[in-house]
Design a protein around this motif. Structure first.
Motif, PDB file in Angstrom:
ATOM      1  N   ARG A  50      -2.260   6.104  18.713  1.00 35.56           N
ATOM      2  CA  ARG A  50      -1.844   4.991  19.576  1.00 35.56           C
ATOM      3  C   ARG A  50      -1.324   3.791  18.780  1.00 35.56           C
ATOM      4  O   ARG A  50      -0.897   2.796  19.372  1.00 35.56           O
ATOM      5  CB  ARG A  50      -3.009   4.579  20.481  1.00 35.56           C
ATOM      6  N   VAL A  51      -1.362   3.893  17.441  1.00 36.28           N
ATOM      7  CA  VAL A  51      -0.786   2.801  16.647  1.00 36.28           C
ATOM      8  C   VAL A  51       0.715   2.692  16.912  1.00 36.28           C
ATOM      9  O   VAL A  51       1.324   1.633  16.731  1.00 36.28           O
ATOM     10  CB  VAL A  51      -1.075   3.028  15.140  1.00 36.28           C
ATOM     11  N   ALA A  85      -5.267   1.187   5.680  1.00 38.34           N
ATOM     12  CA  ALA A  85      -5.852   0.843   6.977  1.00 38.34           C
ATOM     13  C   ALA A  85      -5.349  -0.504   7.477  1.00 38.34           C
ATOM     14  O   ALA A  85      -5.383  -0.788   8.673  1.00 38.34           O
ATOM     15  CB  ALA A  85      -7.377   0.831   6.877  1.00 38.34           C
ATOM     16  N   ASN A  86      -4.859  -1.351   6.552  1.00 39.24           N
ATOM     17  CA  ASN A  86      -4.303  -2.655   6.905  1.00 39.24           C
ATOM     18  C   ASN A  86      -2.785  -2.620   7.057  1.00 39.24           C
ATOM     19  O   ASN A  86      -2.173  -3.660   7.296  1.00 39.24           O
ATOM     20  CB  ASN A  86      -4.680  -3.682   5.841  1.00 39.24           C
ATOM     21  N   GLY A  87      -2.185  -1.450   6.891  1.00 42.11           N
ATOM     22  CA  GLY A  87      -0.744  -1.341   7.062  1.00 42.11           C
ATOM     23  C   GLY A  87       0.054  -1.365   5.774  1.00 42.11           C
ATOM     24  O   GLY A  87       1.284  -1.254   5.814  1.00 42.11           O
ATOM     25  N   ALA A  88      -0.602  -1.530   4.617  1.00 47.38           N
ATOM     26  CA  ALA A  88       0.129  -1.469   3.350  1.00 47.38           C
ATOM     27  C   ALA A  88       0.505  -0.022   3.060  1.00 47.38           C
ATOM     28  O   ALA A  88      -0.163   0.911   3.513  1.00 47.38           O
ATOM     29  CB  ALA A  88      -0.717  -2.038   2.219  1.00 47.38           C
ATOM     30  N   LEU A  89       1.552   0.171   2.291  1.00 47.87           N
ATOM     31  CA  LEU A  89       1.979   1.505   1.885  1.00 47.87           C
ATOM     32  C   LEU A  89       1.546   1.767   0.448  1.00 47.87           C
ATOM     33  O   LEU A  89       1.378   0.834  -0.337  1.00 47.87           O
ATOM     34  CB  LEU A  89       3.492   1.649   2.021  1.00 47.87           C
ATOM     35  N   ILE A 114       4.754   8.777   4.574  1.00 55.08           N
ATOM     36  CA  ILE A 114       3.705   7.740   4.596  1.00 55.08           C
ATOM     37  C   ILE A 114       3.648   6.903   3.321  1.00 55.08           C
ATOM     38  O   ILE A 114       2.896   5.932   3.245  1.00 55.08           O
ATOM     39  CB  ILE A 114       2.311   8.348   4.859  1.00 55.08           C
ATOM     40  N   GLY A 115       4.410   7.274   2.298  1.00 58.31           N
ATOM     41  CA  GLY A 115       4.369   6.522   1.045  1.00 58.31           C
ATOM     42  C   GLY A 115       5.188   7.216  -0.017  1.00 58.31           C
ATOM     43  O   GLY A 115       6.074   8.022   0.292  1.00 58.31           O
ATOM     44  N   GLU A 151       3.160   5.458  10.443  1.00 61.67           N
ATOM     45  CA  GLU A 151       2.885   6.837  10.013  1.00 61.67           C
ATOM     46  C   GLU A 151       1.730   6.867   9.019  1.00 61.67           C
ATOM     47  O   GLU A 151       0.865   7.760   9.070  1.00 61.67           O
ATOM     48  CB  GLU A 151       4.148   7.443   9.366  1.00 61.67           C
ATOM     49  N   SER A 152       1.708   5.905   8.117  1.00 62.23           N
ATOM     50  CA  SER A 152       0.651   5.842   7.106  1.00 62.23           C
ATOM     51  C   SER A 152      -0.708   5.591   7.739  1.00 62.23           C
ATOM     52  O   SER A 152      -1.698   6.274   7.434  1.00 62.23           O
ATOM     53  CB  SER A 152       0.974   4.739   6.091  1.00 62.23           C
TER      54      SER A 152
END
Length: 827
Positions: free
Chosen positions: A421-422, A586-590, A607-608, A661-662
């Protein structure tokens, strides 16, 4: 006094509202802050209806959490009440409880919080250090100095464990002929308890009081004393205050001496022999190794072991030689050193590494303990590490998760459906939340740099320039971890001119924040810090490159919450797992990382980014040059363009989509809910049940298993595979069935105590069987001369050149793994 507040934003916000300045100055320690609060401020708060309403709301939230019915445990009534004891030399729970140094401790802290969330009956055991780990101070040339500050336990969220007369409970342990008194403290972590041990007792000598002064401080003599206190006094403390654990989890080899105390207790209370007690201890012990580097394992010379543990050895009825053999790194050779990892491996039945790759490396590394067993069958599994997501996610991102994901991201973070759901979070909201946290990180760094410059006596001009350090709008890279050589922090700064062009691009600027401590005796690590610090002071890098002094939990939170890109460049395969990249994700960083540790199993292109392809080069210079070039290429050609690729409405849709995606891929897999559930289902529960079974009926099964192992081990040399035959005469086609027949002599060993197996698979260029299938053979009968006949039918699979052999392994209903004894007879 309950560290529940440390991972609950509403509680932390409440304490901050009491006195924001004092909250920061006490390093977020509510016990100390409230003790220093003036009477006038207390009076103001007591008459503030809004504040009191907030207090009531937080207390209701706390009460609801503590009273909730949640439990993983599902054990049969006849196996007794379940309780796991988790022993670790460090626990990273909050910066105001400085009993941690880095990733090992932070993982232990996250595990305790998760046990509380899940309602898992678990108690932690560690040491309460009076000085903890050092504070890092850098001089004007970037040289690291270590500063140790004394802690006042009565101004920390810990409490003495008292007896019925109100006196602090203690236990005693002999260390080298000295009777050491150990005080017991308790720290509440939500619904679980952390027991902490302290040797600063009046009865102890001044030198003995210093055993628990510093984490990883002192020499090997201090280290073995710390590990005796943790392991032996730790078990005694749990027995003193109750209830008794049914499963013991050793987090790294530091706590392996707990097995010796458990052996002694069983021999005294159950009247078992050493061999019989060993079966019970092994059945109820879980061991996690974290270190794929040989130098990272504690080893003690025989002379030091004899001096420190002579009383314990005598009580066990064994010799120093026997103990050294239990901790020998090689089953065939005694190196004269007791290796704590080897000791833990030999005295536990449940063993794991901390990632898939690390599990494979550990099996290779420790196969010397089971020399006849193929590396892929060595009894070391893996449970990949995770993070306690609620502890690490920023309030801005948490607010988005609450609104678009619901409460499931907190209560059931391992459910992929929750994180799918993100995709529903609007791009603009996700982008704005990330921008706010980047701006907060920039402000945090500037504040830290200001404090650092003031401590160096910097001029007003220099202090005025701090506001020009970093930009709240530039792509921000984080590199924060222990500064050890194998972490290779220098790769991204190895070409200063190329770095200059990258960082100071007028249209697409990049900035890097470094943080981390080097061990006090790691001169190479200190030199690396100095090199990066000096580089950050060069005029061309002053605005874009920062080394953040004194990396701690507070700085870690700000970094993983605020950076856009998390960089990790370990020397593969020396990163056992790593968890900082999970927190950032988890905070949105790649993530951009070497394919090592957790990233080796997490990485996918959407994802990275992966640095290299996982191949290894022996030449260090060539390897580092290749990896550094790959980092620059990725940044210049992929990462920076993607970050700055704005659409017509000004949003960075490509970057945000990769963020989504990450998050959806990393969060549900790499969290401590999944990790601890795995430990419980695969290790804790079987250990609890099996150890209870071995102790039933006056430990009849433990006694029987010990005798059986001794008998089989003694007569194993009589096992002989007389012949192996097959009717294969030509090439086989896919699916063809063929029979293999073996004749086996077992001598004194009963035919029921062995199993014959076919070991078949593709053969590589060296003639080794790879990717084998293992098939148990059927016992057809016994010939007149006592020779057993075994037969198996196999179906050919795949193409290529195949080979096979036959082997004999032990068989017993109470043996957890046929390879555990290391007894294999190969044809």
């Amino acid at each position: 006094m309950n560290l529940w507040w440390s991972w609950n934003p509403s509680a932390r916000a409440l304490f901050q509202s009491v006195d924001p300045v004092l909250w920061a100055e006490t390093e977020h320690n509510p016990v100390m802050m409230l003790g220093l609060l003036g009477a006038e401020r207390i009076s103001e708060l007591a008459s503030n209806d809004s504040f009191l309403a907030n207090v009531d709301r937080v207390i209701r939230e706390f009460d609801s959490y503590m009273e909730a019915e949640r439990s993983l445990v599902d054990v049969s009534p006849d196996s007794g009440a379940f309780l796991a004891a988790y022993f670790s030399l460090e626990f990273g729970l909050t910066e105001s409880l400085p009993i941690y140094s880095g990733g090992l401790g932070v993982l232990a802290g996250d595990l305790l919080k998760t046990a509380s969330d899940l309602g898992l009956p678990l108690v932690g055991v560690g040491l309460l250090y009076s000085e903890g780990y050092f504070r890092q101070r850098l001089d004007s040339d970037g040289r690291q100095a270590e500063v140790f500050l004394k802690s006042d336990f009565y101004q920390m969220p810990v409490q003495p464990v008292l007896d019925e007369d109100g006196i602090q409970q203690t236990v005693r342990v002999d260390i080298g002929g000295e009777d050491v008194h150990v005080k017991i403290w308790s720290c509440e972590v939500g619904r679980v308890r952390l027991i902490l041990l302290d040797t600063h007792a009046q009865e102890n000598s001044e030198m003995t009081r210093e055993i628990t002064a510093r984490l990883y401080g002192g020499d090997l003599d201090t280290r073995i004393k710390q590990e005796i206190v943790l392991g032996i006094a730790g078990v005694r403390a749990l027995e003193r205050i109750g209830p008794s654990p049914t499963v013991f989890h050793i987090n790294e080899g530091h706590a392996a001496f707990l097995t010796l105390e458990r052996l002694r207790m069983l021999m005294v209370t159950r009247k078992l022999s050493f061999a019989e007690a060993r079966e019970v201890v092994m059945s109820g012990t879980v061991f996690t190794t974290h270190t794929p580097v040989p130098a990272g394992h504690d080893r003690f010379e025989r002379k030091l072991v004899d001096k420190s543990l002579s009383v314990q050895v005598e009580q066990l009825g064994i010799s120093i030689k026997d103990l050294m053999q239990l901790g020998a790194q090689d089953s065939d050779n005694d190196s004269g050193q007791l290796d704590m990892t080897a000791l833990a491996l030999r005295l536990s039945d449940y063993r794991s590494g901390v990632s898939k790759l690390h599990g494979r490396m550990s099996r290779q590394m420790w196969r010397t303990l089971w020399p006849n067993v193929p590396a892929d069958e060595v009894s070391i599994d893996h449970v990949t590490n995770g993070v306690h997501i609620r502890s690490w996610v920023s309030s801005d991102i948490a607010d988005l998760y609450d609104r678009y994901l619901g409460s499931g991201w907190i209560t059931n973070p391992s459910d992929p459906a929750v994180w799918e759901r993100v995709s529903e979070i609007p791009t603009v909201e996700l982008s704005e939340a990330r921008s706010r946290k980047r701006a907060h990180l920039v402000a945090f760094v500037r504040d830290r740099v200001t404090g650092h410059l003031k401590s160096l006596g910097a001029s007003e001009v220099a202090l005025d320039g701090v506001d020009r350090i970093l930009s709240p709008d530039a792509l921000t890279i984080g590199f924060a971890r222990r500064f050890a050589s194998y972490k290779r922090a220098e790769l991204i700064v190895s070409d200063p001119d190329r770095l200059d062009r990258l960082l100071n691009d007028s249209e697409r600027p990049v900035q890097i924040i470094f943080a981390g401590k080097a061990h006090p005796r790691d001169d190479a690590g200190k030199s690396l810090i100095q090199r990066i610090y000096r580089l950050s002071r060069e005029p061309r890098f002053q605005r874009r490159l920062v080394f953040l002094e004194n990396y701690d939990l507070d700085a870690a939170r700000c970094l993983v919450q605020g950076v856009d890109l998390w960089l990790n460049t370990p020397l593969r395969p020396q990163e056992a797992s790593g968890t900082s990249g999970m927190k950032a994700a988890a905070n949105g960083a790649l993530n951009v990382s070497i394919l090592d540790g957790w990233w080796d199993e997490a990485y996918s292109p959407e994802i990275g980014w992966a640095i290299g392809n996982g191949s290894e080069i022996d030449d260090p210079e060539q390897r580092d040059s290749r990896d550094a070039s790959a980092i620059y290429d990725l940044l210049e050609n992929s990462i920076v363009p993607l970050f700055y690729d704005a659409s017509a409405d000004g949003g960075r849709h490509g970057w945000i989509e990769r963020m989504r995606e990450s998050i959806a891929a990393v969060a549900p897999r790499f969290n401590t809910n999944r990790m601890l559930t795995e430990y419980y289902e695969r290790f804790y529960l079987p250990a609890h049940t099996r150890s209870a079974d071995l102790l039933k009926d006056d430990a009849a099964r433990a006694r029987g298993l010990a005798w059986w192992k001794g008998h089989v081990s003694h007569y194993w040399k009589e096992i002989r595979i007389r012949s192996v035959e097959t009717a294969i005469t030509a090439e086989l086609s896919e699916g063809d069935v063929f029979e293999i027949r073996a004749l086996v002599e077992t001598g004194t060993i009963s035919s029921q105590d062995v199993v014959a197996q076919v070991y078949e698979g593709l053969v590589d260029a060296l003639g080794e069987i790879i990717d084998p299938q293992i098939v148990d053979m059927e016992r057809r009968g016994i010939g007149g001369d006592g020779v057993l006949e075994f037969v198996a039918e196999l179906r050919s699979r795949g193409s290529g050149r195949h080979g096979y052999t036959v082997r004999i392994v032990p068989c017993h209903s109470d043996l957890p793994n046929p390879m555990a004894m290391g007894l294999v007879r190969w044809a």
